[in-house]
Write an enzyme that holds these catalytic residues in place. Sequence first.
Site, PDB file in Angstrom:
ATOM      1  N   ARG A  67      -7.455  -5.294   5.967  1.00 38.38           N
ATOM      2  CA  ARG A  67      -6.110  -5.130   6.513  1.00 38.38           C
ATOM      3  C   ARG A  67      -5.931  -5.949   7.789  1.00 38.38           C
ATOM      4  O   ARG A  67      -6.836  -6.053   8.606  1.00 38.38           O
ATOM      5  CB  ARG A  67      -5.837  -3.659   6.855  1.00 38.38           C
ATOM      6  CG  ARG A  67      -5.858  -2.704   5.669  1.00 38.38           C
ATOM      7  CD  ARG A  67      -5.700  -1.264   6.153  1.00 38.38           C
ATOM      8  NE  ARG A  67      -5.702  -0.308   5.070  1.00 38.38           N
ATOM      9  CZ  ARG A  67      -4.610   0.150   4.466  1.00 38.38           C
ATOM     10  NH1 ARG A  67      -3.429  -0.277   4.865  1.00 38.38           N
ATOM     11  NH2 ARG A  67      -4.695   1.031   3.491  1.00 38.38           N
ATOM     12  N   HIS A 115       9.053   0.316   3.909  1.00 42.19           N
ATOM     13  CA  HIS A 115       9.150  -0.978   4.588  1.00 42.19           C
ATOM     14  C   HIS A 115      10.532  -1.174   5.186  1.00 42.19           C
ATOM     15  O   HIS A 115      10.688  -1.571   6.352  1.00 42.19           O
ATOM     16  CB  HIS A 115       8.829  -2.103   3.599  1.00 42.19           C
ATOM     17  CG  HIS A 115       9.040  -3.477   4.163  1.00 42.19           C
ATOM     18  ND1 HIS A 115      10.234  -4.165   4.013  1.00 42.19           N
ATOM     19  CD2 HIS A 115       8.229  -4.283   4.892  1.00 42.19           C
ATOM     20  CE1 HIS A 115      10.137  -5.330   4.623  1.00 42.19           C
ATOM     21  NE2 HIS A 115       8.933  -5.429   5.155  1.00 42.19           N
ATOM     22  N   TYR A 168      21.090  -9.545  43.681  1.00 45.71           N
ATOM     23  CA  TYR A 168      21.886  -8.921  42.626  1.00 45.71           C
ATOM     24  C   TYR A 168      21.924  -9.812  41.390  1.00 45.71           C
ATOM     25  O   TYR A 168      21.654 -11.014  41.455  1.00 45.71           O
ATOM     26  CB  TYR A 168      23.312  -8.613  43.104  1.00 45.71           C
ATOM     27  CG  TYR A 168      24.171  -9.833  43.356  1.00 45.71           C
ATOM     28  CD1 TYR A 168      24.894 -10.435  42.318  1.00 45.71           C
ATOM     29  CD2 TYR A 168      24.286 -10.385  44.628  1.00 45.71           C
ATOM     30  CE1 TYR A 168      25.685 -11.556  42.547  1.00 45.71           C
ATOM     31  CE2 TYR A 168      25.068 -11.490  44.867  1.00 45.71           C
ATOM     32  CZ  TYR A 168      25.766 -12.084  43.823  1.00 45.71           C
ATOM     33  OH  TYR A 168      26.544 -13.193  44.047  1.00 45.71           O
ATOM     34  N   GLY A 181       4.283  -4.839   7.589  1.00 42.99           N
ATOM     35  CA  GLY A 181       4.480  -5.544   6.327  1.00 42.99           C
ATOM     36  C   GLY A 181       4.534  -7.042   6.428  1.00 42.99           C
ATOM     37  O   GLY A 181       4.677  -7.731   5.408  1.00 42.99           O
ATOM     38  N   CYS A 221      24.939 -15.293  38.235  1.00 43.88           N
ATOM     39  CA  CYS A 221      26.154 -14.897  37.519  1.00 43.88           C
ATOM     40  C   CYS A 221      26.264 -15.553  36.149  1.00 43.88           C
ATOM     41  O   CYS A 221      27.296 -15.467  35.494  1.00 43.88           O
ATOM     42  CB  CYS A 221      27.399 -15.203  38.346  1.00 43.88           C
ATOM     43  SG  CYS A 221      27.603 -16.949  38.767  1.00 43.88           S
ATOM     44  N   ARG A 233      -0.628   4.800  15.672  1.00 44.05           N
ATOM     45  CA  ARG A 233      -0.072   3.893  16.684  1.00 44.05           C
ATOM     46  C   ARG A 233       1.078   4.624  17.340  1.00 44.05           C
ATOM     47  O   ARG A 233       1.614   5.589  16.799  1.00 44.05           O
ATOM     48  CB  ARG A 233       0.411   2.592  16.055  1.00 44.05           C
ATOM     49  CG  ARG A 233       1.505   2.782  15.022  1.00 44.05           C
ATOM     50  CD  ARG A 233       1.784   1.513  14.254  1.00 44.05           C
ATOM     51  NE  ARG A 233       2.676   1.748  13.126  1.00 44.05           N
ATOM     52  CZ  ARG A 233       2.780   0.972  12.068  1.00 44.05           C
ATOM     53  NH1 ARG A 233       2.036  -0.104  11.974  1.00 44.05           N
ATOM     54  NH2 ARG A 233       3.615   1.254  11.098  1.00 44.05           N
ATOM     55  N   MET A 291       2.152  -9.160   7.518  1.00 51.24           N
ATOM     56  CA  MET A 291       0.898  -9.832   7.179  1.00 51.24           C
ATOM     57  C   MET A 291       0.218  -9.090   6.024  1.00 51.24           C
ATOM     58  O   MET A 291       0.771  -8.146   5.483  1.00 51.24           O
ATOM     59  CB  MET A 291       0.017  -9.954   8.419  1.00 51.24           C
ATOM     60  CG  MET A 291       0.616 -10.916   9.444  1.00 51.24           C
ATOM     61  SD  MET A 291      -0.343 -11.017  10.954  1.00 51.24           S
ATOM     62  CE  MET A 291      -0.202  -9.371  11.607  1.00 51.24           C
ATOM     63  N   LYS A 302      -4.202  -1.998  15.264  1.00 53.60           N
ATOM     64  CA  LYS A 302      -4.805  -1.135  14.247  1.00 53.60           C
ATOM     65  C   LYS A 302      -6.289  -0.919  14.535  1.00 53.60           C
ATOM     66  O   LYS A 302      -6.777   0.216  14.509  1.00 53.60           O
ATOM     67  CB  LYS A 302      -4.611  -1.741  12.865  1.00 53.60           C
ATOM     68  CG  LYS A 302      -5.073  -0.850  11.726  1.00 53.60           C
ATOM     69  CD  LYS A 302      -4.698  -1.456  10.375  1.00 53.60           C
ATOM     70  CE  LYS A 302      -3.198  -1.555  10.222  1.00 53.60           C
ATOM     71  NZ  LYS A 302      -2.783  -2.124   8.909  1.00 53.60           N
ATOM     72  N   SER A 359      24.931 -18.213  44.483  1.00 52.58           N
ATOM     73  CA  SER A 359      24.961 -17.526  43.194  1.00 52.58           C
ATOM     74  C   SER A 359      24.529 -18.540  42.148  1.00 52.58           C
ATOM     75  O   SER A 359      25.146 -19.606  42.018  1.00 52.58           O
ATOM     76  CB  SER A 359      26.352 -16.998  42.880  1.00 52.58           C
ATOM     77  OG  SER A 359      26.359 -16.341  41.626  1.00 52.58           O
TER      78      SER A 359
END
Length: 892
Positions: free
Chosen positions: A90, A451, A864, A99, A844, A335, A101, A21, A776
């Site tokens: 803020r 919200h 992979y 919302g 895997c 934002r 904080m 912000k 693997s």
Amino acid sequence: MKFVYDFHEGNKDLKDLLGGKGANLAEMTNLGLPVPAGFTITTEACQEYLRHGTHAAGLDGEIDAHLAALEQAMGRRLGDPEDPLLVSVRSGAKFSMPGMMETVLNVGLNDESVSGLSRQAGGNDRFAWDSYRRLIQMFGKTVCEVPGAEFEDALHEAKAAKGVKDDVQLDAGDLKALVTAYKKVFVKHTGHDFPQDPREQLDLAVEAVFRSWNADRAVLYRRQERIPADLGTAVNVVAMVFGNLGNDSGTGVAFTRDPASGEQGIYGDYLANAQGEDVVAGIRNTLALAELEKLDKPSYDELLRIMATLEGHYRDLCDIEFTIERGKLWMLQTRVGKRTAAAAFTIAAQLVDEGVIDLDEALTRVSGSQLGQLMFPRFDLSASPESVTRGVGASPGAAVGEVVFSSKRAVEVAAEGRPVILVRRETNPDDLPGMIAAQGILTSRGGKTSHAAVVARGMGKTCVCGADEMEVGRSSFAVGGLTVNEGDIVSVDGTTGRVYLGEVPVRPSEVVQYFEGDLDPAQANDPLVAAVHRILTHADEKRRLAVRTNADTGTDAARARRFGAQGIGLCRTEHMFLGDRRELVERLILARDDAERNEALAALQPLQRADFLEIFREMNGLPVTVRLIDPPLHEFLPSLEELAVKVAVAHELGRPVEHDDQLLAAVRRMHEQNPMLGLRGVRLGLVIPGLFAMQVRAIAEAAVALAADGGNPLPEIMVPLVGAVQELETVRAEAEKIIAEVAGDSGVQVLIGTMIEVPRAALTAGQIAEAAEFFSFGTNDLTQMAWGFSRDDVEGAFFWRYLELGIFGISPFESIDADGVGRLVRIAAEEGRATRPGLKLGVCGEHGGDPDSVHFFHEVGLDYVSCSPFRVPIARLEAGRAAVESEGSDHR
């Protein structure tokens, strides 16, 4: 160290220091946009406060200096009874946490300056007393932990006494009386009067914002969104501008594109005669932003110009908060806006078409988790179900569940394994646990910027807001003559905003149908499907990592191939012996002599050969890694407890039990206290003669059969649970003889490698690579053994507490523990390739389909990843993103 920055000193790239912000307020200030004057207290100041419980040395002096500059710029003094300056306080962390904080508006008002504020507003007493009651309510709840419900009850009583529905219908006298009532609530819970010193109000509000970083809901949200716990929040102190000065004033939220669908246009909400919290809280249903043109065309036109400026500057969808004060437009925040998964892909493709970004950047604007959301099913409305009500489709999806009316109840019902829909008039940050637990969220108030909507979109939850026909009570809601009680089933469509009574069937999403090749011509031109195709195709062009699948049947293999799998990285052969074949494996394991063992093996071999031939056919021309049987014995043996009871009862009743007696003796002999660390994997193959040989022969025969039919089998045999090179050498020697015998001159070649899932294997990878053509990484077992966790036991037993305490940011079974388990992977990869430079490396475990883990495996240099069929597109996308991000870091 500098702890406070005026807006003109910052920019959008200082989010680590100024929070999102503060950085964006600074950026808008530097762009020359109408931003109220103010300053930002840094995240470093917050970190100091949280560490020591007091302001950092020098912070108070810096605040004094910047407050004096702010007063000079505004021509007013904080708390001046004649002409007061009021400020908002803020929060603003690096990552948006809507919302979660705290915010306190109208700081600086007291019993004396409320009259000065009225004079400042041209004698508008109603505005002044409305602002004062808002300060006491926000300050009491935020700073002093006064229960918010008591303020709300007092407001409800005031409206009831007046016989009105909305707070805007209360006059100055009503609001002055409400201030008195609020002060009594404040004293009741704090033991002292509401503070009258404006600077004391400011300091306490700043500290409350600092503390809110560690509030339960903020911690829960960070955990949900994987936001680091040590960042802290900045605090923004901004000169107040007022949207509650009358009908020529108001407040709103705007998006430069639709955050739900990505469509271009004018999207947002506006409330006349209101402050910003009224829009976000959803306490009154808003007007569509387009209505502002009728109310105040000059402000509307200026807003559109600013929206275009911001989207062009940020090169993305922007989320904008603004206030109009008596015809003057002020920008309070911007934002890069939160969006649904569908909007993320659609907007990224649009921006490429508009020449704003290239495909590489478009790839970084979307994520595997968003793609996963697009693969969720949708409602099948072919039966034309009648909706009971309709609101704003705030976050798409199809959610079905039991209606509940409190966050606490949502958590309870979800913990019992039943899906829930959380129904509220409007949500607030305290509802976050229930929102996480729910399948969907339904509110009677609020719009796309409330919200509920913002948080649901961030979490990928289905949400419908502003269904204002609903009268929501404590345990039911009513629509017309229909009453829906807690426990009733409803279906919520977050795309259309419709709500249906009962369970509506679902159908596959268009994205899954695209992967399956089942789209009809009309769907094939859908902008979302086209965007997914385009971006995923680019990911395939960019990625270095191949993506295979974990599949044990021909059906799974075929589906995974349609989803883009480039082979099978894990075929679990033990899964082939469940069901009807379980008895054969049981006979094999419990065989008393060679004859019984050979008989069981002979029965299993043709079944295995048929299994492998089916899979090789589906994956013709692609590698298939077959893991030799790796069953924890308890999965194939009768339960010791149940068998013992059965034998005992039979003895007592005098029934014949010779077979069961023999079986019980064998099960007792084979019983293990910890089967996951017992006789399984390579150990089982070495202890039971012929077991691995049978499987190797079946693999080779299936490959030769496919080759004879003109196919191109590429089998790879993986030996599980190896901890020492000698184990692998023993199995390999036998396997090579069998393969040579079966393959002959067919041209079939079979790679032999191992699964790295035992920590010792990772630490001796250089030796093991002498006998292995590929590794693997079985990260499921590697994680269990590295941490000393039994996955089946610990996740429900204490992981919740570890997450709560911050020991884990996320379960190590969900995303790779890069520092511990990941280091074992890195060591094995480096030392294995030092021995055998051409060593093929893959993974895997479940981590193969986890977005964050895919980036780690790219960085380590694996060839992979392998994952379940439905996660293949996700892994493809993330592998492409990893490659693009890696190129970007190389260029930097």
